[in-house]
Design an enzyme around this catalytic site. Structure first.
Site, PDB file in Angstrom:
ATOM      1  N   GLN A   1       1.943  -2.045  -7.648  1.00 23.42           N
ATOM      2  CA  GLN A   1       1.325  -3.733  -7.736  1.00 23.42           C
ATOM      3  C   GLN A   1       2.507  -4.638  -7.607  1.00 23.42           C
ATOM      4  O   GLN A   1       2.314  -6.073  -7.653  1.00 23.42           O
ATOM      5  CB  GLN A   1       0.882  -3.914  -9.602  1.00 23.42           C
ATOM      6  CG  GLN A   1      -0.102  -3.352  -9.893  1.00 23.42           C
ATOM      7  CD  GLN A   1      -1.403  -3.782  -9.226  1.00 23.42           C
ATOM      8  OE1 GLN A   1      -1.241  -4.958  -8.856  1.00 23.42           O
ATOM      9  NE2 GLN A   1      -2.411  -2.957  -9.255  1.00 23.42           N
TER      10      GLN A   1
ATOM     11  N   LYS B   1      -3.243  -2.804  -1.241  1.00 20.62           N
ATOM     12  CA  LYS B   1      -3.185  -3.807  -2.179  1.00 20.62           C
ATOM     13  C   LYS B   1      -2.425  -5.107  -1.373  1.00 20.62           C
ATOM     14  O   LYS B   1      -2.124  -5.762  -2.237  1.00 20.62           O
ATOM     15  CB  LYS B   1      -2.628  -3.086  -3.439  1.00 20.62           C
ATOM     16  CG  LYS B   1      -3.509  -2.344  -4.520  1.00 20.62           C
ATOM     17  CD  LYS B   1      -2.846  -2.050  -5.635  1.00 20.62           C
ATOM     18  CE  LYS B   1      -4.076  -0.910  -6.177  1.00 20.62           C
ATOM     19  NZ  LYS B   1      -3.417  -0.340  -7.429  1.00 20.62           N
TER      20      LYS B   1
ATOM     21  N   CYS C   1      -7.412   1.929 -15.492  1.00 19.92           N
ATOM     22  CA  CYS C   1      -6.915   3.128 -15.090  1.00 19.92           C
ATOM     23  C   CYS C   1      -5.609   3.193 -16.083  1.00 19.92           C
ATOM     24  O   CYS C   1      -4.646   3.743 -15.588  1.00 19.92           O
ATOM     25  CB  CYS C   1      -6.560   3.471 -13.825  1.00 19.92           C
ATOM     26  SG  CYS C   1      -7.781   3.562 -12.509  1.00 19.92           S
TER      27      CYS C   1
HETATM   28  C1  LIG Z   1      -3.414   0.907  -7.719  1.00 22.21           C
HETATM   29  C2  LIG Z   1      -2.279   1.551  -8.390  1.00 22.21           C
HETATM   30  C3  LIG Z   1      -1.943   2.915  -8.326  1.00 22.21           C
HETATM   31  C4  LIG Z   1      -2.789   3.749  -7.490  1.00 22.21           C
HETATM   32  O1  LIG Z   1      -2.710   3.337  -6.466  1.00 22.21           O
HETATM   33  P1  LIG Z   1      -3.955   4.159  -5.141  1.00 22.21           P
HETATM   34  O2  LIG Z   1      -3.788   3.270  -3.855  1.00 22.21           O
HETATM   35  O3  LIG Z   1      -4.927   4.445  -5.688  1.00 22.21           O
HETATM   36  O4  LIG Z   1      -3.370   5.442  -4.695  1.00 22.21           O
HETATM   37  C5  LIG Z   1      -0.914   3.514  -8.973  1.00 22.21           C
HETATM   38  N1  LIG Z   1      -0.285   2.681  -9.856  1.00 22.21           N
HETATM   39  C6  LIG Z   1      -0.532   1.365 -10.036  1.00 22.21           C
HETATM   40  C7  LIG Z   1       0.163   0.505 -10.877  1.00 22.21           C
HETATM   41  C8  LIG Z   1      -1.583   0.865  -9.304  1.00 22.21           C
HETATM   42  O5  LIG Z   1      -1.776  -0.481  -9.577  1.00 22.21           O
END
Ligand SMILES: *Cc1c(COP(=O)(O)O)cnc(C)c1O
Length: 404
Positions: free
Chosen positions: A201, A224, A362
């Protein structure tokens, strides 16, 4: 100042209509949208230089290999890694973390301790739990306060000579809290523990400096930060990457194979078995260039404005509570309205063209801590506008009226 309208025009999806309404995309924490230059770069790779890398003597293979390795160096400079072979291409943060936990399976012993934080994404909890089950090490958890901030005194009290690894996210996906990672790394190193930072993030909002942080590992995803899905980076300090065993066996990661014994390739190839996402790795470099051309200083200024406006406007709604009220925050607002399930609000505002995430993000332990089933999370990017926030606030008000 950024010309937001000009930037928005570079993202084709932002002019789409969803359910008959102009799309308001506030789910950037789940994945960001892609500018045309990134979309074009992916097509250009397949149109012009597609070939397998590090293998052929032929021209296209050389061109593809060069482009892939140039991207690695670009990312090395972006995160200020000392060597390009400390930059491993992965399929994302999850892959990077699992690569590290798999390596530590041959290092940890019963009685050793792994410290994770209570703010983690499942991707940075479950692999460590699996590692502890496998090795007999103990998982310890840094608690947080009601503002969603990790409690530093409690963290320091957990540290001991038993601590072998500390892992924490740079920015929390569920709440947007920015953790004091540099301080935590220093404290962890003082007891001889290695530190993995989950930067998934953080990378859309800031330029991490891995040497300044002095982290041992830094994992992030490309998707992201305006890059393609299925791409990511694991940075690891050279010493650690030499110490850890390979994650997967296969082509590309070997020096010599006989049925008696195989010797492994040098870094970074030791950790890059098989044909990777070549196009993705190259285009991740394009995305990094794109963000640097906009400038992280400009990105942060725009996102701070959005965060401030959204926080102020949302709090005008009676019964609305924001989770993650700590001072140091990225452009994420996680909230609920008294007596209304987050899913119901999310569904109604979706009908109005607004994309937010609802649920546990998650990060179930955070929801358990606050005794809630989930939140509505609006996560902003530099291409979002104040007007879009106002559209969301009006939609949330409407949903509230309909549901109460
Ligand atoms: C999105 C995210 C993940 C997992 O990333 P992936 O692209 O799904 O492997 C892990 N940690 C954080 C803080 C996230 O926002």
């Amino acid at each position: 100042m950024l010309d937001i309208q000009k930037i928005r025009a570079e993202f084709p999806i932002l002019s789409e209509k969803v359910n008959g309404k102009p799309l308001v995309y506030f789910d950037n924490g789940a994945t960001s949208q892609k500018p045309q230059i990134v979309i074009d770069a992916e097509a250009k790779y397949y149109q012009e230089i597609n070939a397998n890398i590090h293998r052929g003597v032929h021209t296209l293979s050389q061109l593809a290999t060069d482009a892939y390795e140039i991207s690695r160096v670009k990312i090395q400079h972006h995160i200020n890694a000392k060597f390009s072979h400390e930059v491993l291409f992965t399929s994302g943060t999850t892959h990077g973390i699992n690569l590290v936990t798999n390596g530590f399976a041959s290092i940890l012993k019963p009685g050793d301790e792994v410290i994770v934080s209570s703010l983690e994404h499942h991707s940075n909890i479950v692999p460590w739990q699996m590692l502890c089950e496998k090795t007999g090490a103990t998982l310890r958890v840094i608690p947080m306060n009601q503002d969603g901030e990790l409690i530093m005194e409690a963290f320091e009290a957990l540290l001991s000579e038993k601590t072998k690894v500390v892992t924490v996210n740079h920015i929390s996906n569920a709440l947007g809290i920015i953790n004091p990672v540099k301080y935590m790394i220093e404290k962890a190193h003082a007891v001889g523990a290695a530190v993995l930072i989950d930067g998934a993030q953080a990378v859309p909002h800031l330029k991490p400096d891995v040497q300044d942080l002095d982290c041992d590992f830094y994992a992030f995803s490309g998707h992201k930060m305006c890059g393609p899905t299925g791409t990511g980076i694991l940075y690891g300090k050279e010493d650690w990457l030499n110490k850890l065993p390979p994650y997967q066996g296969g082509g590309e990661m070997i020096k010599e194979v006989t049925f008696e014994k195989t010797t492994y390739a040098d870094l970074p190839h030791k950790f890059e078995a098989g044909t990777p996402n070549i196009a993705g790795g190259i285009v991740l470099g394009t995305a990094v260039d794109y963000l640097n051309n906009i400038g992280f200083h400009n990105i942060q200024k725009q996102e701070e404005k959005l965060l401030e406006h959204a926080t102020k406007r949302l709090l005008e709604i009676e019964g609305l509570k924001i989770y993650g009220t700590g001072k140091n925050k990225a452009s994420v607002v996680s909230f609920n309205i008294d007596g209304i399930h987050p899913y119901d609000i999310g569904s109604i505002i979706d009908k109005l063209g607004i994309a937010v995430r609802t649920g546990h993000h998650c990060a179930q332990p955070i929801m358990t801590f606050f005794c809630i089933p989930g939140t509505i999370r609006a996560s902003f990017s530099f291409y979002n506008t104040i007007e879009e926030i106002d559209v969301m606030v009006e939609a949330v008000k409407k949903a509230k009226t309909m549901l109460s």
